[in-house]
Design a protein around this motif. Structure first.
Motif, PDB file in Angstrom:
ATOM      1  N   THR A  17       9.203   6.513  10.086  1.00  0.00           N
ATOM      2  CA  THR A  17       8.522   7.339   9.097  1.00  0.00           C
ATOM      3  C   THR A  17       7.469   8.189   9.796  1.00  0.00           C
ATOM      4  O   THR A  17       6.852   7.778  10.773  1.00  0.00           O
ATOM      5  N   VAL A  18       7.277   9.355   9.240  1.00  0.00           N
ATOM      6  CA  VAL A  18       6.290  10.280   9.787  1.00  0.00           C
ATOM      7  C   VAL A  18       4.904   9.742   9.442  1.00  0.00           C
ATOM      8  O   VAL A  18       4.652   9.359   8.308  1.00  0.00           O
ATOM      9  N   PRO A  19       4.011   9.686  10.395  1.00  0.00           N
ATOM     10  CA  PRO A  19       2.675   9.184  10.072  1.00  0.00           C
ATOM     11  C   PRO A  19       1.994  10.106   9.069  1.00  0.00           C
ATOM     12  O   PRO A  19       2.080  11.323   9.158  1.00  0.00           O
ATOM     13  N   ARG A  20       1.341   9.515   8.104  1.00  0.00           N
ATOM     14  CA  ARG A  20       0.665  10.291   7.070  1.00  0.00           C
ATOM     15  C   ARG A  20      -0.683  10.767   7.589  1.00  0.00           C
ATOM     16  O   ARG A  20      -1.379  10.070   8.292  1.00  0.00           O
TER      17      ARG A  20
END
Length: 82
Positions: A17-20
């Motif tokens: 997942t793309v880091p928020r």
């Protein structure tokens, strides 16, 4: 590491997942961007004002001084008594 293992490792990295980003980061970036934009617009307007003022000052000076007219000669004496 063979090719299949490398491909699996790359897939695993890409599927993470793309880091928020922190939520306040967007608002800070927008605020700074608008500030920079306002400064650029103000600087552009001031430069245009300065250019216009310089053009008007040059035109007034040229109209008053008439630098294209040759000054009268002061080295020859006037011809009187002919």
């Amino acid at each position: 590491m063979n090719r299949a293992q490398r491909e699996a490792a790359v897939r695993q990295i890409m599927e993470r997942t793309v880091p928020r980003l922190p939520p306040e980061l967007h608002t800070d970036a927008v605020r700074r961007g608008t500030r920079v934009l306002r400064r650029r617009v103000l600087a552009r307007r001031l430069l245009w004002l300065l250019l216009g003022t310089a053009a008007v000052a040059f035109a007034v000076w040229a109209a008053v001084a008439e630098p294209w007219v040759e000054p009268p000669s002061e080295t020859t004496p006037p011809l009187t008594g002919w």
